[in-house]
Design a protein around this motif. Structure first.
Motif, PDB file in Angstrom:
ATOM      1  N   TYR B  75      44.588  31.526  37.598  1.00 26.55           N
ATOM      2  CA  TYR B  75      45.967  32.031  37.619  1.00 26.55           C
ATOM      3  C   TYR B  75      45.981  33.513  37.265  1.00 26.55           C
ATOM      4  O   TYR B  75      46.612  34.326  37.965  1.00 26.55           O
ATOM      5  CB  TYR B  75      46.793  31.230  36.612  1.00 26.55           C
ATOM      6  N   ALA B  76      45.265  33.878  36.205  1.00 30.45           N
ATOM      7  CA  ALA B  76      45.224  35.276  35.769  1.00 30.45           C
ATOM      8  C   ALA B  76      44.649  36.167  36.868  1.00 30.45           C
ATOM      9  O   ALA B  76      45.185  37.241  37.167  1.00 30.45           O
ATOM     10  CB  ALA B  76      44.384  35.400  34.492  1.00 30.45           C
ATOM     11  N   ALA B  77      43.565  35.690  37.495  1.00 27.00           N
ATOM     12  CA  ALA B  77      42.869  36.516  38.499  1.00 27.00           C
ATOM     13  C   ALA B  77      43.738  36.763  39.728  1.00 27.00           C
ATOM     14  O   ALA B  77      43.573  37.771  40.418  1.00 27.00           O
ATOM     15  CB  ALA B  77      41.560  35.840  38.900  1.00 27.00           C
ATOM     16  N   ALA B  78      44.670  35.837  39.986  1.00 28.48           N
ATOM     17  CA  ALA B  78      45.517  35.970  41.180  1.00 28.48           C
ATOM     18  C   ALA B  78      46.750  36.842  40.933  1.00 28.48           C
ATOM     19  O   ALA B  78      47.501  37.128  41.860  1.00 28.48           O
ATOM     20  CB  ALA B  78      45.954  34.575  41.648  1.00 28.48           C
ATOM     21  N   ARG B  79      46.955  37.264  39.688  1.00 27.42           N
ATOM     22  CA  ARG B  79      48.211  37.945  39.354  1.00 27.42           C
ATOM     23  C   ARG B  79      48.242  39.427  39.691  1.00 27.42           C
ATOM     24  O   ARG B  79      49.318  40.005  39.748  1.00 27.42           O
ATOM     25  CB  ARG B  79      48.516  37.780  37.858  1.00 27.42           C
ATOM     26  N   SER B  80      47.092  40.065  39.826  1.00 23.98           N
ATOM     27  CA  SER B  80      47.090  41.507  40.024  1.00 23.98           C
ATOM     28  C   SER B  80      45.892  41.910  40.855  1.00 23.98           C
ATOM     29  O   SER B  80      44.812  41.328  40.733  1.00 23.98           O
ATOM     30  CB  SER B  80      47.038  42.232  38.675  1.00 23.98           C
ATOM     31  N   ALA B  81      46.088  42.921  41.704  1.00 19.65           N
ATOM     32  CA  ALA B  81      44.980  43.440  42.502  1.00 19.65           C
ATOM     33  C   ALA B  81      44.402  44.713  41.874  1.00 19.65           C
ATOM     34  O   ALA B  81      43.599  45.401  42.484  1.00 19.65           O
ATOM     35  CB  ALA B  81      45.456  43.728  43.924  1.00 19.65           C
ATOM     36  N   ASP B  82      44.806  45.016  40.643  1.00 16.99           N
ATOM     37  CA  ASP B  82      44.281  46.212  39.978  1.00 16.99           C
ATOM     38  C   ASP B  82      42.755  46.120  39.907  1.00 16.99           C
ATOM     39  O   ASP B  82      42.222  45.165  39.319  1.00 16.99           O
ATOM     40  CB  ASP B  82      44.883  46.301  38.563  1.00 16.99           C
ATOM     41  N   PRO B  83      42.036  47.079  40.515  1.00 10.35           N
ATOM     42  CA  PRO B  83      40.573  46.976  40.559  1.00 10.35           C
ATOM     43  C   PRO B  83      39.911  47.115  39.183  1.00 10.35           C
ATOM     44  O   PRO B  83      38.720  46.824  39.040  1.00 10.35           O
ATOM     45  CB  PRO B  83      40.151  48.126  41.483  1.00 10.35           C
ATOM     46  N   ARG B  84      40.678  47.523  38.182  1.00  8.43           N
ATOM     47  CA  ARG B  84      40.086  47.626  36.834  1.00  8.43           C
ATOM     48  C   ARG B  84      39.971  46.269  36.149  1.00  8.43           C
ATOM     49  O   ARG B  84      39.300  46.139  35.123  1.00  8.43           O
ATOM     50  CB  ARG B  84      40.938  48.567  35.963  1.00  8.43           C
ATOM     51  N   LEU B  85      40.648  45.253  36.699  1.00  3.49           N
ATOM     52  CA  LEU B  85      40.660  43.924  36.082  1.00  3.49           C
ATOM     53  C   LEU B  85      39.537  43.049  36.630  1.00  3.49           C
ATOM     54  O   LEU B  85      39.327  42.995  37.844  1.00  3.49           O
ATOM     55  CB  LEU B  85      41.980  43.215  36.388  1.00  3.49           C
ATOM     56  N   ALA B  86      38.825  42.360  35.741  1.00  4.61           N
ATOM     57  CA  ALA B  86      37.837  41.367  36.175  1.00  4.61           C
ATOM     58  C   ALA B  86      37.892  40.189  35.210  1.00  4.61           C
ATOM     59  O   ALA B  86      37.844  40.378  33.993  1.00  4.61           O
ATOM     60  CB  ALA B  86      36.440  41.966  36.194  1.00  4.61           C
ATOM     61  N   PHE B  87      38.000  39.003  35.771  1.00  8.11           N
ATOM     62  CA  PHE B  87      38.100  37.794  34.946  1.00  8.11           C
ATOM     63  C   PHE B  87      36.873  36.911  35.145  1.00  8.11           C
ATOM     64  O   PHE B  87      36.314  36.855  36.243  1.00  8.11           O
ATOM     65  CB  PHE B  87      39.352  36.989  35.321  1.00  8.11           C
ATOM     66  N   HIS B  88      36.472  36.236  34.098  1.00 10.76           N
ATOM     67  CA  HIS B  88      35.458  35.204  34.276  1.00 10.76           C
ATOM     68  C   HIS B  88      35.633  34.108  33.228  1.00 10.76           C
ATOM     69  O   HIS B  88      36.417  34.249  32.282  1.00 10.76           O
ATOM     70  CB  HIS B  88      34.048  35.790  34.288  1.00 10.76           C
ATOM     71  N   ILE B  89      34.896  33.011  33.455  1.00  4.59           N
ATOM     72  CA  ILE B  89      34.991  31.856  32.575  1.00  4.59           C
ATOM     73  C   ILE B  89      33.820  31.899  31.599  1.00  4.59           C
ATOM     74  O   ILE B  89      32.659  32.010  32.023  1.00  4.59           O
ATOM     75  CB  ILE B  89      34.993  30.558  33.402  1.00  4.59           C
ATOM     76  N   GLY B  90      34.133  31.845  30.324  1.00  3.30           N
ATOM     77  CA  GLY B  90      33.070  31.891  29.322  1.00  3.30           C
ATOM     78  C   GLY B  90      33.525  31.249  28.029  1.00  3.30           C
ATOM     79  O   GLY B  90      34.708  30.946  27.840  1.00  3.30           O
TER      80      GLY B  90
END
Lengths: 75, 266
Positions: B75-90
């Motif tokens: 859900y978080a990853a789909a919210r913004s196309a800002d290239p500074r954002l990167a999400f992962h599962i940990g």
């Protein structure tokens, strides 16, 4: 994985390590996996999102480990 | 189990808490500071309220969001196309980032749900560079979160199981006076400062208060989802009386306070 799988963020790739050993990972772009040779684990990447959980990782078999040891890590 | 928070439906979380947590995220960022070009970590990013608040600022060079719950990360990853954002599962207790690889670390409304908060803080101290700041906030369930005290106190008057759930919630790790700052100090962080951050939760009326609870995630949802229909109806009626408190149904604004702490890596 399709050819259209989004790529992992390059900055994230630089600093991700194996959560178990804290050793660097090898990125297998074709398989969409991050490989920890020391832990013998391959962490999956789904839709560009690395899943860095030991419980979700695939155990490498002996042939894979041997091939990885023989191949120098990419620069 | 690495988290005690039941996390399945990101949209349900958003209705319960995600519409408020961006307000708290702004307060936590103001408390912790930001500098140009930093790589910033959001540990326990959930549905991305803090990471997106960071992305609304110009300073961060990179923003890394990590959470153990796949539906929330997607859900978080789909919210913004800002290239500074990167999400992962940990897993916060076994973090997957190199030593000293981030400049500043945040954790918003998450540490208290982690199975091993002290290990998470130790991992934050490891991955944050020397001199870098770590800042976190957790709800003050006992004395600060009016909407939830109304819920638990009303439910506990009707049901011993709710009283037990309330006792668990109010004794959550790090959520009582001084505990968060003490955990920062115990993790070896220097120049530890603590404060209270307060937002207002403005509800349109009882239905706006009740429906997100009715479909909640987390401890509130875990309790409500187990109630048979007649008990649920009794709880709803009692909560409506508590919400309205003798007045007409309509807007109410409840204070919501969190404990915050910051410290620097020695």
């Amino acid at each position: 994985m399709t050819d259209h799988a989004p790529d992992v963020d390059p900055r994230l790739l630089e600093i991700l390590v194996c959560p178990m050993t804290k050793a660097p990972l090898r990125y297998d772009r074709a398989a969409q996996e991050l490989i920890s040779l020391e832990a013998g684990l391959a962490y999956p990447i789904r839709d560009g999102i690395p899943i860095m959980l030991v419980d979700e990782a695939r155990a490498l078999d002996e042939a894979e480990k041997a091939a990885l040891k023989a191949a120098p890590p990419p620069p | 189990m690495a988290s005690t928070y039941t996390a399945g439906d990101a949209a349900a979380y958003e209705r319960l808490m995600g519409r408020w947590s961006p307000l708290l995220a702004e307060r936590l960022i103001a408390f912790a500071g930001l500098e140009k070009g930093e790589t910033v970590l959001d540990l326990g990013c959930g549905t991305g309220s803090l990471a997106l608040a960071l992305a609304r600022r110009t300073e961060p060079g990179h923003i890394l969001g990590v959470d153990i719950a796949p539906p929330y990360v997607a859900y978080a990853a789909a919210r913004s196309a800002d290239p500074r954002l990167a999400f992962h599962i940990g897993d916060a207790a076994r973090l997957d980032l190199a030593d000293a690889s981030v400049d500043r670390s945040f954790s918003l409304l998450a540490l208290n749900f982690m199975a091993a908060p002290s290990r998470a803080l130790a991992e934050l101290a490891r991955v944050t560079r020397p001199g870098g700041t770590i800042a976190a906030a957790v709800w003050d369930f006992t004395g600060g979160l009016v909407y939830q005290r109304i819920f638990w106190d009303t439910a506990a008057a009707l049901d011993a199981a709710a009283a037990r759930a309330r006792a668990r919630q109010l004794s959550s790790p790090l959520t009582n006076d001084g505990e968060l700052a003490a955990a920062f100090a115990a993790a070896g962080l220097k120049e530890v400062e603590a404060c209270t951050l307060t937002i207002r939760q403005a509800y349109q009326g009882f239905d706006d208060y009740w429906q997100p609870i009715r479909n909640a995630e987390g401890p509130v949802g875990d309790y409500v989802k187990r109630l048979p229909p007649e008990r649920l109806a009794a709880l709803e009626a009692a909560l409506e009386a508590a919400y309205c408190a003798g007045g007409a149904d309509g807007p109410r604004s409840f204070a919501a306070s969190a404990w915050a702490a910051k410290g620097s890596v020695g």
